[in-house]
Design an enzyme around this catalytic site. Structure first.
Site, PDB file in Angstrom:
ATOM      1  N   GLY A 280      35.516  37.398  46.833  1.00 59.06           N
ATOM      2  CA  GLY A 280      36.660  38.130  46.292  1.00 59.06           C
ATOM      3  C   GLY A 280      36.253  39.127  45.233  1.00 59.06           C
ATOM      4  N   LYS A 281      35.411  38.688  44.303  1.00 60.11           N
ATOM      5  CA  LYS A 281      34.909  39.587  43.258  1.00 60.11           C
ATOM      6  C   LYS A 281      34.103  40.722  43.868  1.00 60.11           C
ATOM      7  CE  LYS A 281      34.326  36.614  39.220  1.00 60.11           C
ATOM      8  NZ  LYS A 281      33.349  36.104  38.260  1.00 60.11           N
TER       9      LYS A 281
ATOM     10  N   ASP B 229      31.944  38.005  34.131  1.00 61.99           N
ATOM     11  CA  ASP B 229      32.457  36.641  34.074  1.00 61.99           C
ATOM     12  C   ASP B 229      33.911  36.788  33.708  1.00 61.99           C
ATOM     13  OD1 ASP B 229      31.962  33.860  34.462  1.00 61.99           O
ATOM     14  OD2 ASP B 229      32.255  33.571  32.313  1.00 61.99           O
ATOM     15  N   SER B 230      34.737  36.118  34.459  1.00 66.87           N
ATOM     16  CA  SER B 230      36.165  36.273  34.239  1.00 66.87           C
ATOM     17  C   SER B 230      36.868  34.965  34.505  1.00 66.87           C
ATOM     18  CB  SER B 230      36.717  37.381  35.130  1.00 66.87           C
ATOM     19  OG  SER B 230      36.366  37.157  36.474  1.00 66.87           O
TER      20      SER B 230
ATOM     21  N   TYR C 270      43.494  32.606  41.017  1.00 70.35           N
ATOM     22  CA  TYR C 270      44.823  32.239  40.539  1.00 70.35           C
ATOM     23  C   TYR C 270      45.869  33.326  40.808  1.00 70.35           C
ATOM     24  CZ  TYR C 270      42.176  28.630  38.081  1.00 70.35           C
ATOM     25  OH  TYR C 270      41.348  27.577  37.776  1.00 70.35           O
ATOM     26  N   ASP C 271      45.506  34.366  41.556  1.00 72.07           N
ATOM     27  CA  ASP C 271      46.414  35.490  41.800  1.00 72.07           C
ATOM     28  C   ASP C 271      47.799  35.069  42.309  1.00 72.07           C
ATOM     29  OD1 ASP C 271      44.427  37.180  40.926  1.00 72.07           O
ATOM     30  OD2 ASP C 271      44.095  38.166  42.853  1.00 72.07           O
TER      31      ASP C 271
ATOM     32  N   LYS D 139      45.904  47.160  42.095  1.00 65.97           N
ATOM     33  CA  LYS D 139      45.203  46.100  41.367  1.00 65.97           C
ATOM     34  C   LYS D 139      43.852  46.604  40.856  1.00 65.97           C
ATOM     35  CE  LYS D 139      43.458  41.402  41.722  1.00 65.97           C
ATOM     36  NZ  LYS D 139      43.051  40.308  42.625  1.00 65.97           N
TER      37      LYS D 139
ATOM     38  N   HIS E  41      42.207  43.138  34.964  1.00 67.69           N
ATOM     39  CA  HIS E  41      41.237  42.842  33.905  1.00 67.69           C
ATOM     40  C   HIS E  41      39.842  43.341  34.278  1.00 67.69           C
ATOM     41  CE1 HIS E  41      41.167  39.714  36.890  1.00 67.69           C
ATOM     42  NE2 HIS E  41      40.168  39.062  36.334  1.00 67.69           N
TER      43      HIS E  41
END
Length: 193
Positions: free
Chosen positions: A12-13, A67-68, A154-155, A175, A180
């Site tokens: 995903g990232k 890192d998120s 967590y979207d 998005k 973020h």
């Protein structure tokens, strides 16, 4: 331009970050190696730096890492840096999401504030003494049930009041402009310029 290594194996990232670098030669670390850096830091910045240095060391190329995670006010910032492993080391996104919903079960609607946070780091080499750091925060609230099937993590429970939908329902292109991760990247790019 020299190749940049994107230090992540998170699909995903990877998809989001590659979309944010359409004109650059950015390659995922999986093109070079399969190991993961140990995330032993106590902050998003420390973990991003560990991952970027690890990728630069393994490839000899400049590296970008992020890192998120999600921080929930009612839970004193949890799950924070443990967002990806909130329900356990090998937990799925769905397991993590439902553990958070369970933890928030009795929290009233007016106390469900949350924010996605991202630290993005760029190092020129593994021992770069002056890494570039971009930070981003995306404010929202937690829903009581998942909505939407886009995004990841967590979207589906991260509600965006300004848009009237969850982060899993928002257009991917939008998005990539407001998240973020997009904010952190914009801050990083400004420094690279």
């Amino acid at each position: 331009m020299q190749t940049l290594v994107l230090a992540t194996n998170n699909a995903g990232k990877l998809q989001e970050l590659l979309a944010l670098f359409p004109d650059k030669d950015v390659r995922p670390q999986s093109d070079f190696f399969s190991e993961q850096a140990e995330e032993t830091g106590l902050s998003f910045i420390e973990n991003a730096l560990l991952k970027a240095r690890f990728a630069a060391q393994k490839t000899g190329l400049p590296a970008i890492a992020d890192d998120s995670g999600i921080e929930v006010s009612a839970l004193n910032g949890e799950p924070g840096i443990y967002s990806a492993r909130y329900a356990g080391v090998d937990a799925s996104d769905t397991q993590n999401l439902y553990k958070l919903l369970e933890a928030m079960h009795e929290v009233p609607d007016d106390q469900r504030q949350a924010s996605y946070y991202c630290a993005m780091v760029c190092v020129r080499h593994a021992n770069d003494p002056t890494p570039l750091i971009g930070l981003g925060r995306w404010q929202g609230e937690l829903l009581r049930q998942p909505k939407g099937d886009g995004g990841f993590g967590y979207d589906p429970i991260f509600y965006l009041p300004d848009y009237g939908c969850s982060a899993a329902e928002i257009d991917a292109q939008l998005k990539n402009q407001i998240s973020h991760r997009a904010q952190a990247l914009q801050a990083l790019v400004a420094q690279l310029a």
